[in-house]
Design an enzyme around this catalytic site. Sequence first.
Site, PDB file in Angstrom:
ATOM      1  N   GLU A  97      -2.929  -9.266   8.511  1.00  0.00           N
ATOM      2  CA  GLU A  97      -3.634  -9.104   7.235  1.00  0.00           C
ATOM      3  C   GLU A  97      -3.964  -7.635   7.003  1.00  0.00           C
ATOM      4  O   GLU A  97      -4.031  -6.839   7.956  1.00  0.00           O
ATOM      5  CB  GLU A  97      -4.890 -10.000   7.261  1.00  0.00           C
ATOM      6  N   ASP A  98      -4.153  -7.268   5.746  1.00  0.00           N
ATOM      7  CA  ASP A  98      -4.521  -5.878   5.440  1.00  0.00           C
ATOM      8  C   ASP A  98      -6.009  -5.633   5.644  1.00  0.00           C
ATOM      9  O   ASP A  98      -6.408  -4.664   6.274  1.00  0.00           O
ATOM     10  CB  ASP A  98      -4.080  -5.477   4.019  1.00  0.00           C
ATOM     11  N   ASP A 115     -12.555  -9.196   4.126  1.00  0.00           N
ATOM     12  CA  ASP A 115     -13.760  -8.850   3.370  1.00  0.00           C
ATOM     13  C   ASP A 115     -14.756 -10.004   3.549  1.00  0.00           C
ATOM     14  O   ASP A 115     -15.434 -10.075   4.572  1.00  0.00           O
ATOM     15  CB  ASP A 115     -13.329  -8.634   1.914  1.00  0.00           C
ATOM     16  N   VAL A 131     -11.406   0.211  -0.897  1.00  0.00           N
ATOM     17  CA  VAL A 131     -10.363   1.087  -0.371  1.00  0.00           C
ATOM     18  C   VAL A 131      -8.990   0.675  -0.898  1.00  0.00           C
ATOM     19  O   VAL A 131      -8.758  -0.487  -1.206  1.00  0.00           O
ATOM     20  CB  VAL A 131     -10.362   1.093   1.183  1.00  0.00           C
ATOM     21  N   ARG A 170      -0.619   0.726  -3.673  1.00  0.00           N
ATOM     22  CA  ARG A 170      -0.167   0.171  -2.389  1.00  0.00           C
ATOM     23  C   ARG A 170       0.709   1.157  -1.637  1.00  0.00           C
ATOM     24  O   ARG A 170       0.810   1.114  -0.418  1.00  0.00           O
ATOM     25  CB  ARG A 170       0.670  -1.099  -2.612  1.00  0.00           C
TER      26      ARG A 170
HETATM   27  P1  5GP Z   1     -11.614 -12.017   1.447  1.00  0.00           P
HETATM   28  O1  5GP Z   1     -11.050 -13.369   1.137  1.00  0.00           O
HETATM   29  O2  5GP Z   1     -11.757 -11.736   2.927  1.00  0.00           O
HETATM   30  O3  5GP Z   1     -12.904 -11.770   0.708  1.00  0.00           O
HETATM   31  O4  5GP Z   1     -10.656 -10.970   0.792  1.00  0.00           O
HETATM   32  C1  5GP Z   1      -9.516 -10.546   1.416  1.00  0.00           C
HETATM   33  C2  5GP Z   1      -8.607  -9.924   0.401  1.00  0.00           C
HETATM   34  O5  5GP Z   1      -9.367  -9.216  -0.583  1.00  0.00           O
HETATM   35  C3  5GP Z   1      -7.720  -8.893   1.036  1.00  0.00           C
HETATM   36  O6  5GP Z   1      -6.514  -9.474   1.454  1.00  0.00           O
HETATM   37  C4  5GP Z   1      -7.532  -7.898  -0.091  1.00  0.00           C
HETATM   38  O7  5GP Z   1      -6.456  -8.305  -0.897  1.00  0.00           O
HETATM   39  C5  5GP Z   1      -8.802  -7.988  -0.889  1.00  0.00           C
HETATM   40  N1  5GP Z   1      -9.765  -6.921  -0.584  1.00  0.00           N
HETATM   41  C6  5GP Z   1     -10.962  -7.019   0.019  1.00  0.00           C
HETATM   42  N2  5GP Z   1     -11.579  -5.828   0.127  1.00  0.00           N
HETATM   43  C7  5GP Z   1     -10.739  -4.941  -0.442  1.00  0.00           C
HETATM   44  C8  5GP Z   1     -10.788  -3.507  -0.625  1.00  0.00           C
HETATM   45  O8  5GP Z   1     -11.717  -2.778  -0.250  1.00  0.00           O
HETATM   46  N3  5GP Z   1      -9.697  -2.954  -1.234  1.00  0.00           N
HETATM   47  C9  5GP Z   1      -8.641  -3.681  -1.658  1.00  0.00           C
HETATM   48  N4  5GP Z   1      -7.637  -3.043  -2.240  1.00  0.00           N
HETATM   49  N5  5GP Z   1      -8.554  -5.019  -1.494  1.00  0.00           N
HETATM   50  C10 5GP Z   1      -9.592  -5.633  -0.889  1.00  0.00           C
HETATM   51 MG    MG Z   2      -4.731  -9.306   0.373  1.00  0.00          MG
END
Ligand code: 5GP
Ligand code: MG
Length: 180
Positions: free
Chosen positions: A99-100, A103, A154, A166
């Site tokens: 995963e990137d 969050d 970010v 990206r």
């Molecule tokens: P989660 O489901 O954990 O809240 O979100 C994960 C996804 O939210 C990541 O795969 C990414 O696509 C996006 N995301 C969360 N924080 C960031 C951030 O700081 N920058 C970017 N570009 N995407 C984020």
């Molecule tokens: Mg993502």
Amino acid sequence: MDINNHIKKVLFTEPEINERCIELASELDKEYEDKKPIMLSLLKGSVPFATMLTKHMKISLEFDYMKASSYHGTISSGNVAVTLMPSLKLENRHVVIIEDIIDTGTTLSTVTKILQDLHPASLEIVTLLDKPAMRKVNDIKPKYVGFIVPNEFVVGFGLDFNEDYRHLPYVGVLKEEMYK
Ligand code: 5GP
Ligand code: MG
């Protein structure tokens, strides 16, 4: 014109990310020796990281892709849609989700549940970035983390804002005026 001017500060340069990938790759090589893991890259954000990480791995492995999105703009929406499932059979295989960024953890919580139903031999997570302060679920604990990031939005090295940025070769903080 030059999108580098949209960046407030650079957090991790390409050489720094590469160094961290070498370390993570050697940990994964040890853990998955003789296990031929399936390295499961979550589209689209993890692709540059998946490429850089796996090129340093020396064991046999297979690649696959999956797509789940929960994110619109700069706030995690909590609605996760899986739009592409892995093409390989995951049953009794060692699967490593790439995963990137994690969050709130909502995306990976959903993805993990779906993958567990396919009965892999093991399931772990390697993420380039982790924002632990933002976590809303308690079942997501990535075993391999590139870098911890503060609660800032970010972009770069796979991470987008409305699909742009990206392709930046580093991870940086987007200037607030770009999304406000
Ligand atoms: P989660 O489901 O954990 O809240 O979100 C994960 C996804 O939210 C990541 O795969 C990414 O696509 C996006 N995301 C969360 N924080 C960031 C951030 O700081 N920058 C970017 N570009 N995407 C984020
Ligand atoms: Mg993502």
